[in-house]
Design an enzyme around this catalytic site. Structure first.
Site, PDB file in Angstrom:
ATOM      1  N   TYR A  73      10.404  33.100 -20.710  1.00 34.62           N
ATOM      2  CA  TYR A  73      10.454  31.769 -21.325  1.00 34.62           C
ATOM      3  C   TYR A  73      11.199  31.824 -22.661  1.00 34.62           C
ATOM      4  O   TYR A  73      12.018  30.959 -22.967  1.00 34.62           O
ATOM      5  CB  TYR A  73       9.032  31.237 -21.522  1.00 34.62           C
ATOM      6  CG  TYR A  73       8.940  30.115 -22.531  1.00 34.62           C
ATOM      7  CD1 TYR A  73       9.463  28.851 -22.253  1.00 34.62           C
ATOM      8  CD2 TYR A  73       8.358  30.322 -23.782  1.00 34.62           C
ATOM      9  CE1 TYR A  73       9.402  27.828 -23.190  1.00 34.62           C
ATOM     10  CE2 TYR A  73       8.289  29.313 -24.724  1.00 34.62           C
ATOM     11  CZ  TYR A  73       8.820  28.065 -24.425  1.00 34.62           C
ATOM     12  OH  TYR A  73       8.766  27.067 -25.362  1.00 34.62           O
TER      13      TYR A  73
ATOM     14  N   SER B 207       7.258  23.969 -34.768  1.00 37.98           N
ATOM     15  CA  SER B 207       7.628  23.184 -33.589  1.00 37.98           C
ATOM     16  C   SER B 207       6.593  22.097 -33.314  1.00 37.98           C
ATOM     17  O   SER B 207       5.395  22.300 -33.500  1.00 37.98           O
ATOM     18  CB  SER B 207       7.719  24.102 -32.367  1.00 37.98           C
ATOM     19  OG  SER B 207       7.683  23.333 -31.184  1.00 37.98           O
TER      20      SER B 207
ATOM     21  N   GLN C 209       8.903  19.905 -37.169  1.00 38.77           N
ATOM     22  CA  GLN C 209       9.903  19.420 -36.199  1.00 38.77           C
ATOM     23  C   GLN C 209       9.223  18.549 -35.167  1.00 38.77           C
ATOM     24  O   GLN C 209       8.265  18.971 -34.517  1.00 38.77           O
ATOM     25  CB  GLN C 209      10.586  20.601 -35.499  1.00 38.77           C
ATOM     26  CG  GLN C 209      11.530  20.218 -34.373  1.00 38.77           C
ATOM     27  CD  GLN C 209      10.874  20.263 -32.999  1.00 38.77           C
ATOM     28  OE1 GLN C 209      10.102  21.182 -32.725  1.00 38.77           O
ATOM     29  NE2 GLN C 209      11.168  19.286 -32.145  1.00 38.77           N
TER      30      GLN C 209
ATOM     31  N   TYR D 103       9.581  16.035 -31.697  1.00 40.09           N
ATOM     32  CA  TYR D 103      10.319  15.396 -30.606  1.00 40.09           C
ATOM     33  C   TYR D 103       9.807  13.962 -30.572  1.00 40.09           C
ATOM     34  O   TYR D 103       8.593  13.739 -30.659  1.00 40.09           O
ATOM     35  CB  TYR D 103       9.995  16.058 -29.266  1.00 40.09           C
ATOM     36  CG  TYR D 103      10.636  17.415 -29.079  1.00 40.09           C
ATOM     37  CD1 TYR D 103      12.015  17.551 -29.056  1.00 40.09           C
ATOM     38  CD2 TYR D 103       9.858  18.544 -28.903  1.00 40.09           C
ATOM     39  CE1 TYR D 103      12.603  18.800 -28.870  1.00 40.09           C
ATOM     40  CE2 TYR D 103      10.437  19.793 -28.714  1.00 40.09           C
ATOM     41  CZ  TYR D 103      11.820  19.902 -28.698  1.00 40.09           C
ATOM     42  OH  TYR D 103      12.394  21.132 -28.514  1.00 40.09           O
TER      43      TYR D 103
ATOM     44  N   THR E 159      14.398  16.738 -33.540  1.00 43.21           N
ATOM     45  CA  THR E 159      15.283  17.397 -32.570  1.00 43.21           C
ATOM     46  C   THR E 159      15.754  16.356 -31.568  1.00 43.21           C
ATOM     47  O   THR E 159      14.944  15.688 -30.926  1.00 43.21           O
ATOM     48  CB  THR E 159      14.553  18.571 -31.890  1.00 43.21           C
ATOM     49  OG1 THR E 159      14.240  19.523 -32.899  1.00 43.21           O
ATOM     50  CG2 THR E 159      15.426  19.232 -30.846  1.00 43.21           C
TER      51      THR E 159
ATOM     52  N   HIS F 242      20.578  24.441 -29.212  1.00 46.53           N
ATOM     53  CA  HIS F 242      19.200  24.716 -28.818  1.00 46.53           C
ATOM     54  C   HIS F 242      19.053  26.141 -28.250  1.00 46.53           C
ATOM     55  O   HIS F 242      18.316  26.383 -27.309  1.00 46.53           O
ATOM     56  CB  HIS F 242      18.742  23.685 -27.777  1.00 46.53           C
ATOM     57  CG  HIS F 242      17.280  23.345 -27.847  1.00 46.53           C
ATOM     58  ND1 HIS F 242      16.812  22.136 -28.337  1.00 46.53           N
ATOM     59  CD2 HIS F 242      16.173  24.034 -27.497  1.00 46.53           C
ATOM     60  CE1 HIS F 242      15.488  22.117 -28.266  1.00 46.53           C
ATOM     61  NE2 HIS F 242      15.069  23.265 -27.760  1.00 46.53           N
TER      62      HIS F 242
HETATM   63  C1  FNR Z   1      13.253  26.920 -28.928  1.00 44.59           C
HETATM   64  N1  FNR Z   1      13.891  25.919 -29.643  1.00 44.59           N
HETATM   65  C2  FNR Z   1      13.195  24.789 -30.018  1.00 44.59           C
HETATM   66  N2  FNR Z   1      13.782  23.840 -30.790  1.00 44.59           N
HETATM   67  C3  FNR Z   1      13.100  22.754 -31.202  1.00 44.59           C
HETATM   68  O1  FNR Z   1      13.646  21.938 -31.916  1.00 44.59           O
HETATM   69  N3  FNR Z   1      11.789  22.603 -30.818  1.00 44.59           N
HETATM   70  C4  FNR Z   1      11.141  23.493 -30.040  1.00 44.59           C
HETATM   71  O2  FNR Z   1       9.966  23.321 -29.733  1.00 44.59           O
HETATM   72  C5  FNR Z   1      11.872  24.622 -29.585  1.00 44.59           C
HETATM   73  N4  FNR Z   1      11.284  25.531 -28.754  1.00 44.59           N
HETATM   74  C6  FNR Z   1      11.940  26.703 -28.466  1.00 44.59           C
HETATM   75  C7  FNR Z   1      11.279  27.682 -27.726  1.00 44.59           C
HETATM   76  C8  FNR Z   1      11.902  28.902 -27.493  1.00 44.59           C
HETATM   77  C9  FNR Z   1      11.184  29.961 -26.747  1.00 44.59           C
HETATM   78  C10 FNR Z   1      13.199  29.139 -28.000  1.00 44.59           C
HETATM   79  C11 FNR Z   1      13.882  30.450 -27.797  1.00 44.59           C
HETATM   80  C12 FNR Z   1      13.869  28.145 -28.680  1.00 44.59           C
HETATM   81  C13 FNR Z   1      15.269  26.125 -30.138  1.00 44.59           C
HETATM   82  C14 FNR Z   1      15.247  26.853 -31.481  1.00 44.59           C
HETATM   83  O3  FNR Z   1      14.696  26.053 -32.481  1.00 44.59           O
HETATM   84  C15 FNR Z   1      16.650  27.266 -31.937  1.00 44.59           C
HETATM   85  O4  FNR Z   1      17.509  26.160 -31.854  1.00 44.59           O
HETATM   86  C16 FNR Z   1      17.224  28.412 -31.106  1.00 44.59           C
HETATM   87  O5  FNR Z   1      16.223  29.337 -30.766  1.00 44.59           O
HETATM   88  C17 FNR Z   1      18.317  29.119 -31.905  1.00 44.59           C
HETATM   89  O6  FNR Z   1      18.872  30.150 -31.168  1.00 44.59           O
HETATM   90  P1  FNR Z   1      18.448  31.695 -31.302  1.00 44.59           P
HETATM   91  O7  FNR Z   1      18.246  32.001 -32.766  1.00 44.59           O
HETATM   92  O8  FNR Z   1      17.190  31.862 -30.512  1.00 44.59           O
HETATM   93  O9  FNR Z   1      19.604  32.409 -30.726  1.00 44.59           O
END
Ligand code: FNR
Length: 410
Positions: free
Chosen positions: A54, A136, A156, A158, A184, A307
């Site tokens: 995940y 989150s 953050q 949604y 987001t 994302h």
């Molecule tokens: C996320 N991301 C994310 N973004 C957001 O705005 N709300 C969220 O709940 C989540 N949940 C989430 C879960 C998981 C498991 C991952 C890996 C990512 C996106 C996150 O904030 C971010 O944009 C990316 O993870 C950036 O990329 P890197 O640093 O993982 O390469």
């Protein structure tokens, strides 16, 4: 000579930044972690396969996730030498606050399932290190607890699909004490995360023999995170999607609560802008014209992001589109995330004009594999890399960086 002096204990760094010596009280598990990528391996060994899948997975063929990494590799540095770099500082100002480093913790959903009390672990580590941490909205610990334990954390959200629930959520975030709101905006529908299915992960979580087996073979996670959570606070719920508590993670309504957002548009953001007095940031912007809209509508900043490659597979990497975004919006707080794993990546993004950057997976892996100490270690590793690299680039302050320090590889 310096080495001999170091060993004799008489060597002094010109600044209190003798940070590269091994930390004295580091547990053995962490002492072997030398870079952020090492946390990924540690998390793979610690987490059940579906949960690791995940976090690590992205959408469809993982094209955007992979390009987020390769985009950084297309730049090389052009260094300056014989500059007195003994007064280095990597602090940055964002929305009136000064942070100790130009990177922060991106929001990661259901983190309390990957690490025991994950949202608190991440938020506290951010607060202690004085870097921004974004909690989150898809989280399993009530936002009020996080705001109380780690004031200064960003929230953050949604937007709820049911518009009548938007205001209630925003009021709740405000009453909880958060100052900075991140919206987001890149999830009109859920992406095709077929990787999750392949790895055995689903929302809602469907208990099965295979899931049980995946958990059993990871006893440290099973007892240290899952059983401990169930004992302490029962079945986790999505706590922060609305003004009131949401569905349990195993309930069918969990999916209903996160779908049906197709109709949301700029008018909803304009409305929230009126309700939210503090800094408001839009995350998930890629198109320069959307960046302009965000600015004109009164957002205080944006996070350019695909994302982590988890939405539209093939969406451009934030780093690639950053120069165009900045050409369009000018002097405006533009931050970025996606693919940052090294201090050099942080500095490349800043040289191209980003005010700050965020990392998602690496800090989540660190929290999962080693809890609070893990996240502290991850922050320290990255901070040391930024510091050391600033010296080798020939700069004392991040404002000195510009694209003149970079050469694009053909
Ligand atoms: C996320 N991301 C994310 N973004 C957001 O705005 N709300 C969220 O709940 C989540 N949940 C989430 C879960 C998981 C498991 C991952 C890996 C990512 C996106 C996150 O904030 C971010 O944009 C990316 O993870 C950036 O990329 P890197 O640093 O993982 O390469």
């Amino acid at each position: 000579m310096e080495r001999a002096a170091h060993e004799a204990g008489t060597w002094k760094a010109t600044t209190p930044r003798a940070a590269y010596a091994p930390e004295p009280s580091l547990p053995r598990r962490l002492a072997r972690i030398l870079s952020l990528d090492d946390f990924e391996d540690a998390a793979r060994r610690h987490l059940p396969r579906p949960l690791f899948g995940y976090i690590s997975g992205a959408a469809e063929d993982n094209r955007s996730r992979e390009d987020n990494r390769s985009a950084f590799d297309e730049y090389r540095f052009l260094t300056r030498v014989l500059v007195d770099v003994s007064r280095r500082s990597q602090s940055v100002s964002l929305f009136g606050k000064t942070y100790a480093s130009p990177f922060g913790i991106a929001p990661v959903g259901i983190s309390a399932l990957s690490a025991y009390r994950g949202d608190i672990v991440l938020a506290e580590a951010g607060q202690q290190a004085n870097i921004p941490a974004i909690m989150s909205g898809t989280s399993l610990i009530p936002m009020e607890e996080v705001a109380e334990t780690a004031p200064g954390t960003w929230f953050q959200a949604y937007l709820p699909a049911d518009e009548s629930r938007i205001d209630g959520l925003i009021y709740r975030v405000r009453s909880a004490g958060f100052e900075t709101l991140v919206l987001t905006v890149d999830i009109p529908v859920w992406a095709n995360r077929e990787n999750n299915i392949r790895a055995g992960f689903s929302t809602p979580l469907r208990p099965s023999l295979r899931l049980a087996w995946d958990g059993l073979v990871r006893p440290r996670w099973l007892f240290g995170t899952l059983a401990r959570t169930l004992l302490a606070s029962g079945m986790p719920h999505f706590e922060n999607s609305f003004a009131t508590r949401g569905a349990p993670i195993v309930s069918r309504t969990a999916i209903r609560d996160t779908t049906g957002r197709e109709h949301l548009n700029w008018a909803h953001i304009a409305r929230i802008r009126k309700l939210w007095q503090g800094p408001m940031v839009l995350k998930g912007i890629l198109h320069p014209e959307d960046a302009r809209k965000a600015r004109d509508l009164g957002a205080d900043g944006i996070i350019v992001s695909n994302h982590g490659g988890r939405q539209l597979d093939g969406a451009v990497s934030a780093l690639r589109v950053l120069p165009r975004v900045l050409e369009t919006v000018g002097d405006y707080p533009v931050m970025l995330d996606g693919g940052i794993r090294r201090g050099t990546d942080v500095l490349k993004a800043l040289a191209l004009g980003a005010r700050a950057v965020f990392l998602g997976r690496p800090f989540m892996y660190a929290a999962a594999a080693a809890g609070p100490q893990g996240v502290q270690r991850a922050i320290r590793l990255l901070r040391d890399e930024v510091d050391r690299n600033m010296a080798m680039l020939g700069i004392n302050r991040l404002e000195e960086l510009d694209s003149g320090f970079l050469i694009r590889r053909e």
